[in-house]
Design a protein around this motif. Sequence first.
Motif, mmCIF file in Angstrom:
data_model
loop_
_atom_site.group_PDB
_atom_site.id
_atom_site.type_symbol
_atom_site.label_atom_id
_atom_site.label_comp_id
_atom_site.label_asym_id
_atom_site.label_seq_id
_atom_site.Cartn_x
_atom_site.Cartn_y
_atom_site.Cartn_z
ATOM 1 N N PRO A 274 -4.359 -7.149 10.197
ATOM 2 C CA PRO A 274 -5.723 -7.252 9.645
ATOM 3 C C PRO A 274 -5.988 -6.272 8.521
ATOM 4 O O PRO A 274 -6.977 -6.388 7.805
ATOM 5 N N ARG A 275 -5.094 -5.322 8.338
ATOM 6 C CA ARG A 275 -5.288 -4.343 7.278
ATOM 7 C C ARG A 275 -5.323 -5.006 5.910
ATOM 8 O O ARG A 275 -6.019 -4.548 5.001
ATOM 9 N N TYR A 276 -4.581 -6.100 5.734
ATOM 10 C CA TYR A 276 -4.529 -6.751 4.434
ATOM 11 C C TYR A 276 -5.863 -7.405 4.073
ATOM 12 O O TYR A 276 -6.103 -7.704 2.909
ATOM 13 N N ALA A 277 -6.715 -7.655 5.066
ATOM 14 C CA ALA A 277 -8.050 -8.184 4.791
ATOM 15 C C ALA A 277 -9.092 -7.067 4.736
ATOM 16 O O ALA A 277 -10.289 -7.343 4.647
ATOM 17 N N GLY A 278 -8.625 -5.817 4.804
ATOM 18 C CA GLY A 278 -9.537 -4.682 4.684
ATOM 19 C C GLY A 278 -10.121 -4.199 5.995
ATOM 20 O O GLY A 278 -11.087 -3.437 5.992
ATOM 21 N N TRP A 279 -9.532 -4.609 7.141
ATOM 22 C CA TRP A 279 -10.059 -4.197 8.432
ATOM 23 C C TRP A 279 -9.227 -3.054 8.993
ATOM 24 O O TRP A 279 -8.001 -3.072 8.914
ATOM 25 N N SER A 280 -9.876 -2.074 9.573
ATOM 26 C CA SER A 280 -9.164 -0.985 10.230
ATOM 27 C C SER A 280 -8.454 -1.531 11.461
ATOM 28 O O SER A 280 -8.979 -2.402 12.162
ATOM 29 N N MET A 281 -7.263 -1.039 11.725
ATOM 30 C CA MET A 281 -6.487 -1.583 12.825
ATOM 31 C C MET A 281 -5.833 -0.466 13.632
ATOM 32 O O MET A 281 -5.621 0.643 13.155
ATOM 33 N N LEU A 282 -5.534 -0.801 14.879
ATOM 34 C CA LEU A 282 -4.817 0.102 15.780
ATOM 35 C C LEU A 282 -3.997 -0.761 16.719
ATOM 36 O O LEU A 282 -4.530 -1.668 17.363
ATOM 37 N N ASP A 283 -2.698 -0.501 16.760
ATOM 38 C CA ASP A 283 -1.779 -1.289 17.599
ATOM 39 C C ASP A 283 -1.872 -2.776 17.295
ATOM 40 O O ASP A 283 -1.815 -3.629 18.199
ATOM 41 N N GLY A 284 -2.054 -3.113 16.012
ATOM 42 C CA GLY A 284 -2.050 -4.500 15.594
ATOM 43 C C GLY A 284 -3.366 -5.233 15.775
ATOM 44 O O GLY A 284 -3.463 -6.410 15.419
ATOM 45 N N ALA A 285 -4.387 -4.579 16.312
ATOM 46 C CA ALA A 285 -5.667 -5.233 16.560
ATOM 47 C C ALA A 285 -6.763 -4.613 15.695
ATOM 48 O O ALA A 285 -6.685 -3.443 15.311
ATOM 49 N N ILE A 286 -7.786 -5.415 15.387
ATOM 50 C CA ILE A 286 -8.916 -4.917 14.608
ATOM 51 C C ILE A 286 -9.715 -3.925 15.449
ATOM 52 O O ILE A 286 -10.030 -4.189 16.614
ATOM 53 N N VAL A 287 -10.038 -2.795 14.860
ATOM 54 C CA VAL A 287 -10.836 -1.773 15.543
ATOM 55 C C VAL A 287 -12.312 -2.144 15.451
ATOM 56 O O VAL A 287 -12.785 -2.559 14.383
ATOM 57 N N ARG A 288 -13.022 -2.007 16.544
ATOM 58 C CA ARG A 288 -14.457 -2.311 16.562
ATOM 59 C C ARG A 288 -15.239 -1.087 17.017
ATOM 60 O O ARG A 288 -14.748 -0.284 17.816
ATOM 61 N N TYR B 29 0.830 -1.204 0.000
ATOM 62 C CA TYR B 29 0.000 0.000 0.000
ATOM 63 C C TYR B 29 0.867 1.257 0.000
ATOM 64 O O TYR B 29 2.002 1.247 0.508
ATOM 65 N N THR B 30 0.330 2.342 -0.542
ATOM 66 C CA THR B 30 0.924 3.652 -0.354
ATOM 67 C C THR B 30 0.468 4.179 0.998
ATOM 68 O O THR B 30 -0.404 3.596 1.650
ATOM 69 N N LEU B 31 1.018 5.306 1.429
ATOM 70 C CA LEU B 31 0.604 5.909 2.695
ATOM 71 C C LEU B 31 -0.857 6.346 2.665
ATOM 72 O O LEU B 31 -1.506 6.445 3.708
ATOM 73 N N ASP B 32 -1.389 6.587 1.474
ATOM 74 C CA ASP B 32 -2.790 7.002 1.334
ATOM 75 C C ASP B 32 -3.740 5.822 1.158
ATOM 76 O O ASP B 32 -4.938 6.005 0.929
ATOM 77 N N GLY B 33 -3.208 4.590 1.229
ATOM 78 C CA GLY B 33 -4.070 3.416 1.139
ATOM 79 C C GLY B 33 -4.270 2.892 -0.269
ATOM 80 O O GLY B 33 -5.061 1.964 -0.469
ATOM 81 N N GLU B 34 -3.565 3.469 -1.255
ATOM 82 C CA GLU B 34 -3.657 2.959 -2.627
ATOM 83 C C GLU B 34 -2.797 1.697 -2.748
ATOM 84 O O GLU B 34 -1.752 1.573 -2.121
ATOM 85 N N ILE B 35 -3.255 0.761 -3.578
ATOM 86 C CA ILE B 35 -2.527 -0.500 -3.736
ATOM 87 C C ILE B 35 -1.327 -0.318 -4.667
ATOM 88 O O ILE B 35 -1.426 0.324 -5.703
ATOM 89 N N VAL B 36 -0.196 -0.888 -4.262
ATOM 90 C CA VAL B 36 1.004 -0.967 -5.108
ATOM 91 C C VAL B 36 0.976 -2.356 -5.749
ATOM 92 O O VAL B 36 1.240 -3.355 -5.073
ATOM 93 N N PRO B 37 0.627 -2.472 -7.029
ATOM 94 C CA PRO B 37 0.326 -3.777 -7.646
ATOM 95 C C PRO B 37 1.385 -4.852 -7.443
ATOM 96 O O PRO B 37 1.066 -5.976 -7.043
ATOM 97 N N THR B 38 2.656 -4.550 -7.721
ATOM 98 C CA THR B 38 3.709 -5.567 -7.618
ATOM 99 C C THR B 38 3.838 -6.072 -6.186
ATOM 100 O O THR B 38 3.926 -7.285 -5.938
#
Length: 479
Positions: free
Chosen positions: A246-260, A166-175
């Motif tokens: 969890p970010r790679y599955a599209g979940w927001s995270m904080l300190d390594g944990a999924i945010v709820r 990902y870029t810092l803005d959340g855009e995917i870097v294809p390679t």
Amino acid sequence: MPIVPVRAAIYLRVSLDHTGEGLAVERQREDCLQIAESRGWSVVEIYTDNSVSAFSKVKIRPEYDRMVEDYRAGRFNALVTWDLDRLTRQPRQLEDWIDAAESQGLRLVTANGEADLQTDGGRMYARIKAAVARAEMERKGARQSRAHIQRAAKGRPPRGVRATGYTLDGEIVPTEADAVREIFNAFANGSSLRAIAAALSGVTPVVRPIGDKTMVQDLPQSVPVLPTRSGRPWNPSTITDMLRNPRYAGWSMLDGAIVRDAAGTPVRGQWDPIVPDGVWLEVQRRLDDPARKSNRVGTERRHLGSGLYMCGICNALVRAHNDRYRCAGHLMRSRAQIDDMVLKYVRGRLAKPDLADLLVQQDDERIASIADQLQKERDRIVRARADYKSELIDGNFYKEIRSEAEAEIGRLEAERIDLAVGTAVSAILTAPSPVDAFNKSDDLAARRTVINLLCEVRLLPAPRGRKAFDPRTVRIKPK
């Protein structure tokens, strides 16, 4: 009284060099050299910590530490720095320099005027300045922490170090994203962290010698070579951090944990996921599996059925022993003939046209259904909480509703993880020809996962007095 020549050291530091060009420390260098020249001091050493913070007391500043050792060795008796907060933001470290000024006559000069640590007024000024700088950094840290929490709650991309893919803005870097996807698939299929790191680094790890042979790990063929930003080889611990994210599955995270959110629902990130939920959940289950010996070299299975086939007498998993499968006290069977029989069965099962649809769609539909049920249970808790606050129900009733809903949430989450098994091998199962894809796969871990997904293999002892292979002693049960 003889005049002691002044031997000056210069210390330069910036907390963050955004461009990497060192322009800020170069400006500091020019100002500090001008100060030393105006006083007629001889500069014996320049110490530079570029893009190094002084806020954390555990942060290593290599040049600062070298400067301290040189001062103790008597290499200089004057110190020039651009500002006191460039020298240190730690009151304890400042006290060390104050002691040096008082007991050994150290001269300390800053670009904004001389900080005379040999006088009580100068020491008071230095201490106040250090305390103010420290307080400002703590307030800044608190503001940044609150901003991180707010961004995570809204599902925005986290700031800081860029995640691979990902870029810092959340855009995917294809390679990079393609490599991340293959890392998840390879681990879910059974590859070890060490083998994945080796494949990414483009090297082949050598496993410790076994007897008179040197065993070499099978690397996951689908994982491409991907250089690190530092230029150093990939490390298994870095792979673990990636797989846990969890970010790679599209979940927001904080300190390594999924945010709820307030209802306990995971917050979706405002970016595209790289891996499906099912693959991410499968990876978490494997990482958490106590049976996985992740701290040993060469933990990957080197034989098709070792730790996969079961003993037909005691149901224990058989192990490879030379060219055979063995269950101590129960059986010793030839590997090659058994593996040929299992592979023949698997290829026949893969040849059925409805295989991919049967395995993939069924799991995906149920996982989607579970997600809906989970949301209903969480909404049930929210409604009960609102009713309790409005005094429509009492505390005992609210507690009963919440307990029932939480128990059902736990059951549904467990089922959801169970259904994730095997989603990582969809590349084989959904190929135009699953049989060809299976045959061409060089990844032993992927083949083992497919076998485990399709059938259960139990071995019985060979009949006494018979040398010919008896296929009735291998029981293959479809799943």
